[in-house]
Design a protein around this motif. Structure first.
Motif, PDB file in Angstrom:
ATOM      1  N   PHE A   1     -10.520  -0.550  25.748  1.00  0.00           N
ATOM      2  CA  PHE A   1     -10.394   0.180  27.008  1.00  0.00           C
ATOM      3  C   PHE A   1     -11.136  -0.593  28.089  1.00  0.00           C
ATOM      4  CE2 PHE A   1      -9.986   3.849  24.027  1.00  0.00           C
ATOM      5  CZ  PHE A   1      -8.723   4.274  24.420  1.00  0.00           C
ATOM      6  N   LYS A   2     -10.425  -0.924  29.164  1.00  0.00           N
ATOM      7  CA  LYS A   2     -11.036  -1.631  30.286  1.00  0.00           C
ATOM      8  C   LYS A   2     -10.868  -0.804  31.558  1.00  0.00           C
ATOM      9  CE  LYS A   2     -11.262  -6.468  28.973  1.00  0.00           C
ATOM     10  NZ  LYS A   2     -11.164  -7.840  29.513  1.00  0.00           N
ATOM     11  N   PHE A   3     -11.994  -0.477  32.147  1.00  0.00           N
ATOM     12  CA  PHE A   3     -12.007   0.313  33.370  1.00  0.00           C
ATOM     13  C   PHE A   3     -12.197  -0.589  34.584  1.00  0.00           C
ATOM     14  CE2 PHE A   3     -13.392   3.219  30.074  1.00  0.00           C
ATOM     15  CZ  PHE A   3     -12.828   4.437  30.425  1.00  0.00           C
ATOM     16  N   CYS A   4     -11.837  -0.075  35.738  1.00  0.00           N
ATOM     17  CA  CYS A   4     -12.195  -0.722  36.998  1.00  0.00           C
ATOM     18  C   CYS A   4     -12.185   0.323  38.102  1.00  0.00           C
ATOM     19  CB  CYS A   4     -11.241  -1.873  37.339  1.00  0.00           C
ATOM     20  SG  CYS A   4      -9.582  -1.370  37.826  1.00  0.00           S
ATOM     21  N   TRP A   5     -12.903   0.018  39.168  1.00  0.00           N
ATOM     22  CA  TRP A   5     -12.869   0.816  40.391  1.00  0.00           C
ATOM     23  C   TRP A   5     -12.034   0.094  41.427  1.00  0.00           C
ATOM     24  CZ3 TRP A   5     -14.647   5.623  40.376  1.00  0.00           C
ATOM     25  CH2 TRP A   5     -15.666   5.988  39.493  1.00  0.00           C
ATOM     26  N   VAL A   6     -11.109   0.777  42.031  1.00  0.00           N
ATOM     27  CA  VAL A   6     -10.393   0.236  43.191  1.00  0.00           C
ATOM     28  C   VAL A   6     -11.012   0.894  44.421  1.00  0.00           C
ATOM     29  CG1 VAL A   6      -8.165  -0.057  44.339  1.00  0.00           C
ATOM     30  CG2 VAL A   6      -8.308  -0.110  41.833  1.00  0.00           C
ATOM     31  N   VAL A   7     -11.530   0.075  45.334  1.00  0.00           N
ATOM     32  CA  VAL A   7     -12.286   0.581  46.482  1.00  0.00           C
ATOM     33  C   VAL A   7     -11.664   0.090  47.787  1.00  0.00           C
ATOM     34  CG1 VAL A   7     -14.418   0.665  45.132  1.00  0.00           C
ATOM     35  CG2 VAL A   7     -13.874  -1.393  46.437  1.00  0.00           C
ATOM     36  N   ASP A   8     -12.230   0.556  48.888  1.00  0.00           N
ATOM     37  CA  ASP A   8     -11.821   0.126  50.233  1.00  0.00           C
ATOM     38  C   ASP A   8     -10.338   0.388  50.493  1.00  0.00           C
ATOM     39  OD1 ASP A   8     -14.410  -0.687  50.461  1.00  0.00           O
ATOM     40  OD2 ASP A   8     -13.999  -2.834  50.406  1.00  0.00           O
ATOM     41  N   PHE A   9      -9.915   1.596  50.214  1.00  0.00           N
ATOM     42  CA  PHE A   9      -8.534   1.977  50.527  1.00  0.00           C
ATOM     43  C   PHE A   9      -8.364   2.111  52.039  1.00  0.00           C
ATOM     44  CE2 PHE A   9      -8.359   3.192  46.091  1.00  0.00           C
ATOM     45  CZ  PHE A   9      -7.015   3.015  45.770  1.00  0.00           C
ATOM     46  N   PRO A  10      -7.158   1.860  52.531  1.00  0.00           N
ATOM     47  CA  PRO A  10      -6.892   2.142  53.949  1.00  0.00           C
ATOM     48  C   PRO A  10      -7.079   3.629  54.221  1.00  0.00           C
ATOM     49  CG  PRO A  10      -5.112   0.844  52.969  1.00  0.00           C
ATOM     50  CD  PRO A  10      -5.976   1.304  51.839  1.00  0.00           C
ATOM     51  N   TYR A  11      -7.559   3.940  55.421  1.00  0.00           N
ATOM     52  CA  TYR A  11      -7.737   5.343  55.804  1.00  0.00           C
ATOM     53  C   TYR A  11      -6.398   5.974  56.174  1.00  0.00           C
ATOM     54  CZ  TYR A  11     -10.391   9.333  57.585  1.00  0.00           C
ATOM     55  OH  TYR A  11     -10.932  10.586  57.768  1.00  0.00           O
ATOM     56  N   PHE A  12      -5.567   5.183  56.857  1.00  0.00           N
ATOM     57  CA  PHE A  12      -4.259   5.673  57.304  1.00  0.00           C
ATOM     58  C   PHE A  12      -3.139   4.779  56.774  1.00  0.00           C
ATOM     59  CE2 PHE A  12      -7.116   7.065  60.787  1.00  0.00           C
ATOM     60  CZ  PHE A  12      -6.845   8.429  60.778  1.00  0.00           C
ATOM     61  N   VAL A  13      -1.936   5.308  56.787  1.00  0.00           N
ATOM     62  CA  VAL A  13      -0.747   4.550  56.444  1.00  0.00           C
ATOM     63  C   VAL A  13       0.361   4.978  57.408  1.00  0.00           C
ATOM     64  CG1 VAL A  13       0.113   6.271  54.788  1.00  0.00           C
ATOM     65  CG2 VAL A  13       0.785   3.871  54.535  1.00  0.00           C
ATOM     66  N   TYR A  14       1.310   4.089  57.658  1.00  0.00           N
ATOM     67  CA  TYR A  14       2.431   4.459  58.523  1.00  0.00           C
ATOM     68  C   TYR A  14       3.534   5.060  57.679  1.00  0.00           C
ATOM     69  CZ  TYR A  14       5.966   4.417  62.151  1.00  0.00           C
ATOM     70  OH  TYR A  14       6.917   4.811  63.045  1.00  0.00           O
ATOM     71  N   ASP A  15       3.924   6.267  58.018  1.00  0.00           N
ATOM     72  CA  ASP A  15       4.978   6.996  57.311  1.00  0.00           C
ATOM     73  C   ASP A  15       6.322   6.633  57.936  1.00  0.00           C
ATOM     74  OD1 ASP A  15       6.740   8.787  56.223  1.00  0.00           O
ATOM     75  OD2 ASP A  15       5.525  10.571  56.573  1.00  0.00           O
ATOM     76  N   ASP A  16       7.068   5.754  57.267  1.00  0.00           N
ATOM     77  CA  ASP A  16       8.360   5.298  57.793  1.00  0.00           C
ATOM     78  C   ASP A  16       9.356   6.442  57.911  1.00  0.00           C
ATOM     79  OD1 ASP A  16       8.130   2.513  58.341  1.00  0.00           O
ATOM     80  OD2 ASP A  16       8.040   2.129  56.190  1.00  0.00           O
ATOM     81  N   LYS A  17       9.298   7.373  56.977  1.00  0.00           N
ATOM     82  CA  LYS A  17      10.267   8.462  56.976  1.00  0.00           C
ATOM     83  C   LYS A  17      10.111   9.346  58.206  1.00  0.00           C
ATOM     84  CE  LYS A  17      11.861  12.380  54.179  1.00  0.00           C
ATOM     85  NZ  LYS A  17      11.645  13.165  52.920  1.00  0.00           N
ATOM     86  N   ASN A  18       8.868   9.724  58.501  1.00  0.00           N
ATOM     87  CA  ASN A  18       8.616  10.623  59.626  1.00  0.00           C
ATOM     88  C   ASN A  18       8.177   9.897  60.888  1.00  0.00           C
ATOM     89  OD1 ASN A  18       9.094  13.165  58.205  1.00  0.00           O
ATOM     90  ND2 ASN A  18       7.257  12.647  57.040  1.00  0.00           N
TER      91      ASN A  18
END
Length: 600
Positions: free
Chosen positions: A439-456
């Motif tokens: 079992f190998k774990f990791c943390w994914v950090v520094d996600f974007p706060y916002f994203v552009y919603d193409d649909k809306n």
């Protein structure tokens, strides 16, 4: 003394020989030897072999009794002969010679022959290995749960939850239950709504997560909270997602940084996975930024067991003679490279299958590739379009050695990452590069706060709307929203996302500003999150939390590919409980009481 048993079916040993005992359980297996019938009696705890002699008046009864009927027996414990010892069960050195039989409940099949045939089939699966369609298994889940594998999954789940609870309490957390009937909240998925009889035209919502309540607990001064929380989301089913409801270890802490949360969870996960698995558990939980994860692994759920790393080859092909990629780059696309170690000697079909996979899965033109033979010479469809300097750049950037090959894809950045990530996973599996015993774990950090919603055609929150931008209000006021990073993080194990978490925003002005960027007015925020808005005016500690998914943890620990195999009473892929017949229609008077009408 218990009327139905002096012992459980896993308890009798050689030191019980000569004792008169009482056992109760299910008739699991039966072997008719003419003048003797051997029966394996099963209860929750184990199996004991029974012996029925033909000189007993109940011999014909046991002979004709259907498997899985429930019986109570009395008899004398005898030692088995050396050649009949069964070392696979705990009671394998003894047997019970029966002198009393009482049938507690006899199996009776349906009168309808078609239904009876179905019942006989699913009943036979208890002792056999044959699998049956999911809907059939779930319809007779009470029988399916008698199978050792499924029962063991449920037992393990119970033990894991008990251990999680114990670990949390030992680390100073207080268990608190939050409401199930609450208000609808825009947390990313569809709510399950519950009409209120006492408030016509109004609805409760089942909680997607206890998000606001656990933040309110921190504001109330409770320093460390947790619960084994049921969560409800009206989402489509997947192999790793149960439709309707799921459970998570929900926790929140005050006066903490991201690293403080990591330490708590790393200790907890390492403890759980080492205790409930014989596999190796890597103690190192690396931190990988979201941007790095998408580039190197082609996924924000990277499987760290796979040694293949994706590389950016955009600059190499920018001035190459390979016009397909060159034109893509000029239009703003990128090139990603996926090494395939020790594949130079693979037949042409190996490469053709990868191209067909990309075409079928993603609708692309396929993949480019280069083969570096044992002498380091470059071959393949696109090698002739690259000079020696460019080929050496590829080898250096991707760490490609003689005897390796390398695949290329070109597309918009996000699409290229997804394609490369899928190819990476495919190669890792086909080339047996993924160690299934760790079992190998990791943390994914520094996600974007916002994203552009193409649909809306609008900016929306990428992850949790209640998280803190890394530079606070300054980021929200001065940066391009799509460049803002948040204190948001995911815990991933073997390519499976176990949890999302965040350091929360604890300032009202930041909350208003963030929701304004996402298209909410101040008035809408006040209405939708009234409790949180009121609380934010009365002293809010820095706080953060996370919620590892219990279902996915159990999936990993049982090596189950389908989440429904570790849930006691699951719904099928269509969100239907075929055992209980839910969802179902209700009487007209029930609808009237709730002021509801079903539209055709």
């Amino acid at each position: 003394m218990n009327y139905y048993r002096t012992h459980k079916c896993n308890e009798l040993r050689k030191n019980n020989i000569g004792e008169k005992v009482t056992l109760s359980g299910w008739l699991y297996r039966k072997r008719d030897h003419g003048n003797l019938i051997f029966v394996d009696l099963r209860d929750f705890y184990g199996i004991t072999q029974l012996v029925f002699n033909n000189n007993k008046e109940f011999f014909s009864i046991i002979s004709n009794l259907k498997l899985e009927s429930v019986i109570t027996v009395q008899g004398i414990v005898k030692v088995r002969t050396a050649d009949t010892i069964n070392s696979e069960i705990a009671t394998g050195e003894i047997e019970l010679v029966v002198d009393y039989l009482h049938i507690e409940s006899e199996v009776k099949f349906a009168e309808n022959e078609e239904i009876a045939k179905e019942e006989r089939s699913i009943l036979a699966s208890i002792t056999g290995e044959q699998e049956y369609p999911e809907n059939m298994r779930f319809k007779y889940r009470f029988l399916d749960l008698r199978r050792e594998k499924i029962r063991n999954n449920v037992v393990l789940r119970s033990h894991i939850i008990a251990e999680l609870r114990d670990l949390m309490i030992k680390q100073g957390f207080l268990e608190i239950q939050t409401p199930i009937l609450t208000a609808s909240s825009p947390e990313g998925a569809r709510d399950y709504l519950v009409p209120s009889r006492l408030n016509p035209g109004k609805f409760y919502a089942l909680p997607q997560a206890p998000q606001i309540f656990k933040q309110l607990l921190m504001i109330s001064g409770f320093d460390k909270y947790f619960q084994i929380a049921p969560c409800f989301r009206d989402e489509d089913a997947r192999a790793d997602r149960s439709p309707g409801e799921f459970y998570q270890l929900d926790l929140e802490m005050s006066f903490v940084t991201q690293e403080d949360i990591f330490q708590i969870i790393e200790y907890t996960m390492y403890s759980i996975f080492t205790k409930f698995s014989n596999k190796c558990v890597d103690q190192f939980f690396p931190r990988i930024t979201y941007k790095e994860a998408m580039l190197k692994y082609g996924s924000d759920k990277p499987d760290m067991r796979n040694p293949i790393l994706i590389s950016d080859m955009t600059d190499v092909f920018r001035n190459s003679e390979f016009n397909v990629f060159k034109k893509n780059i000029e239009s703003g696309m990128v090139v990603r490279a996926i090494p395939a170690p020790n594949t130079a000697k693979e037949p042409r079909s190996f490469f053709d299958r990868k191209i067909e996979y990309a075409q079928k899965e993603f609708g692309t033109q396929g993949l480019g590739y280069i083969v570096f033979d044992i002498d380091g010479n470059a071959k393949g469809p696109i090698a002739k379009f690259l000079d020696n300097h460019q080929l050496n750049q590829i080898k250096e950037i991707a760490n490609v050695k003689p005897g390796d090959s390398i695949f290329f894809t070109s597309a918009e950045e996000n699409e290229a990452a997804i394609i490369a990530g899928k190819v990476r996973t495919l190669l890792g599996s086909e080339l047996s590069l993924i160690d299934s015993n760790i079992f190998k774990f990791c943390w994914v950090v520094d996600f974007p706060y916002f994203v552009y919603d193409d649909k809306n055609k609008k900016i929306d929150f990428f992850h949790n709307p209640f998280s803190m931008p890394q530079a606070g209000l300054k980021d929200l006021e001065e940066k391009n929203p799509l460049d803002i990073l948040a204190y948001q993080f995911d815990l991933v194990c073997n390519g499976v996302e176990l949890s999302s978490g965040a350091i929360r925003n604890n300032k009202l002005d930041i909350m208003y500003k963030a929701f304004t960027i996402a298209g909410y007015s101040k008035e809408e925020v006040d209405i939708k999150f009234g409790a949180l808005v009121r609380a934010f005016r009365f002293g809010v500690p820095p706080h953060g939390g996370i919620a590892p998914g219990i279902d996915r943890m159990v999936m990993l620990l049982t090596d189950e590919a389908n989440i429904r195999e570790i849930i006691c009473f699951p719904m099928n892929q269509q969100g239907v409980d075929v055992l209980m017949g839910a969802p179902s229609t209700v009487d007209e008077h029930q609808l009237c009481e709730l002021y509801l009408k079903v539209c055709e």
